[in-house]
Design an enzyme around this catalytic site. Structure first.
Site, mmCIF file in Angstrom:
data_model
loop_
_atom_site.group_PDB
_atom_site.id
_atom_site.type_symbol
_atom_site.label_atom_id
_atom_site.label_comp_id
_atom_site.label_asym_id
_atom_site.label_seq_id
_atom_site.Cartn_x
_atom_site.Cartn_y
_atom_site.Cartn_z
ATOM 1 N N GLY A 1 79.538 162.847 -56.710
ATOM 2 C CA GLY A 1 80.613 162.854 -57.698
ATOM 3 C C GLY A 1 80.951 164.245 -58.190
ATOM 4 N N GLY B 1 85.134 166.436 -63.644
ATOM 5 C CA GLY B 1 84.295 166.358 -64.828
ATOM 6 C C GLY B 1 83.041 167.198 -64.749
ATOM 7 N N THR C 1 76.980 151.033 -58.051
ATOM 8 C CA THR C 1 77.385 152.444 -58.015
ATOM 9 C C THR C 1 76.408 153.332 -58.767
ATOM 10 O OG1 THR C 1 79.705 151.750 -57.932
ATOM 11 C CG2 THR C 1 79.265 154.051 -58.527
ATOM 12 N N SER D 1 72.300 157.959 -69.664
ATOM 13 C CA SER D 1 73.178 158.012 -70.837
ATOM 14 C C SER D 1 72.459 157.397 -72.023
ATOM 15 C CB SER D 1 74.469 157.233 -70.568
ATOM 16 O OG SER D 1 75.193 157.023 -71.762
ATOM 17 N N TYR E 1 78.924 138.130 -68.412
ATOM 18 C CA TYR E 1 79.073 139.558 -68.094
ATOM 19 C C TYR E 1 79.704 140.315 -69.259
ATOM 20 C CZ TYR E 1 80.782 143.807 -65.767
ATOM 21 O OH TYR E 1 81.030 145.115 -65.419
#
Length: 321
Positions: free
Chosen positions: A40, A44, A140, A174, A196
């Site tokens: 990635g 960012g 992911t 995080s 969910y």
């Protein structure tokens, strides 16, 4: 670091704090003997980490899904630093097939691997299954990076052994790991749309990053391998991860604007953990604002970490057959 430290940028024991940038925390570090993979790395904090590692001399391999974005990122880095060593290999970390293909391509390059930064991720996504039939945030953020790390471990071990330089793995977690399902990891309902929650599913995936780091850290120490693995919370940073966030998140951002970082600040903890010499031998820790911080009780539960490890292996094996 606490709310006061985040708001004021007060430095912690490391000498850095929430106001420190990726360039600040890597000042005067020579990384010219290192090769790093960053997933990635096209936008960012991933792109900023790639830029700064290349600035410090590292050979950076951007692992990303979008070839156009990757080539644009590579060109941007080269424009700012014509001597930078930057390459790109395609990967979709939500796809087990793509992860395996990436590893095959990387190993074919016959280059060392000192640093692996598992940075790519998605956040607050509506319920969706990947091509492998796995809930997209879990696939992911955790499963893809779990597999990628395991497939690259032998290369990292041989690099550390032959070079004498400690390898480092950095998992982007995080503070959201504290907001997960009541059982921590919803093993019996990972792929079930019933019940969910976009936010709890994200928290579950970030908790998984921490548990993965802690379980692998224990395994590497038991083997006596010269590789560390740590997790980081980059802070609240405005990036395209927020593309799925709704009105409530916009209100939250407006109310907490004093706590938000810019991208150079957001990439600081990643670069600090990946490169700083003070962290030689430090493993299995969780960092925020370039300092060790305490994670949740779930994150330090070794039994839960081992259960997640076995579950992840089983899930991958069942798909690969």
């Amino acid at each position: 670091m606490g709310i006061y430290g985040v708001m004021t940028g007060k430095k912690g024991k490391s000498g850095f704090g929430s106001a420190s940038t990726a360039e600040d925390v890597t000042q005067a570090i020579d990384a010219s003997h290192l090769t790093a993979i960053i997933t990635g790395g096209t936008s960012g904090i991933g792109l900023e980490a790639a830029r700064v590692l290349a600035m410090r001399g590292a050979h950076v391999i951007i692992a990303a899904r979008n070839p156009k974005a990757a080539n644009e990122s590579k060109e941007m880095i080269l424009q700012m630093n014509p001597n930078a060593r930057v390459d790109y290999l395609q990967i979709d970390v939500s796809s087990i097939k793509s992860v395996r293909s990436f590893v095959d391509q990387f190993l074919a390059l016959n280059v060392p691997l000192n640093i692996l930064i598992n940075n790519a991720g998605v956040m607050f996504c509506p319920f969706k299954l990947t091509e492998d039939g796995i809930e997209s945030q879990f696939a992911t953020n955790h499963i893809g990076h779990f597999l990628l790390t395991n497939l690259l471990l032998d290369k990292m071990k041989s690099t550390a052994r032959e070079s004498g330089v400690q390898g480092r793995i950095v998992n982007l977690s995080s503070i959201a790991h504290t907001y997960t399902y009541s059982e921590g990891i919803k093993f019996q309902g990972i792929n079930d749309p019933a019940g969910y929650s976009e936010r709890r599913a994200y928290g579950q995936s970030k908790l998984s990053n921490l548990l993965h780091s802690n379980a692998l850290s224990r395994r590497l120490q038991e083997e006596g391998v010269n590789i560390t693995i740590n997790s980081v919370h980059p802070g609240l940073v405005t990036t395209n991860l927020f593309r799925y966030s709704g009105f409530s998140m916009k209100v939250f951002r407006a109310m907490t604007f004093l706590f938000w970082k810019n991208i150079p600040q957001g990439a600081a903890t990643t670069c600090y953990v990946a490169l700083h010499p003070d962290l030689e031998g430090v493993t299995g820790k969780y960092f925020g604002d370039c300092n060790i911080v305490a994670p949740s009780k779930f994150a330090t539960n070794n039994s839960l970490a081992d259960k997640l490890w076995d579950f992840s292996v089983f899930l991958i094996d069942s798909i690969s057959k």
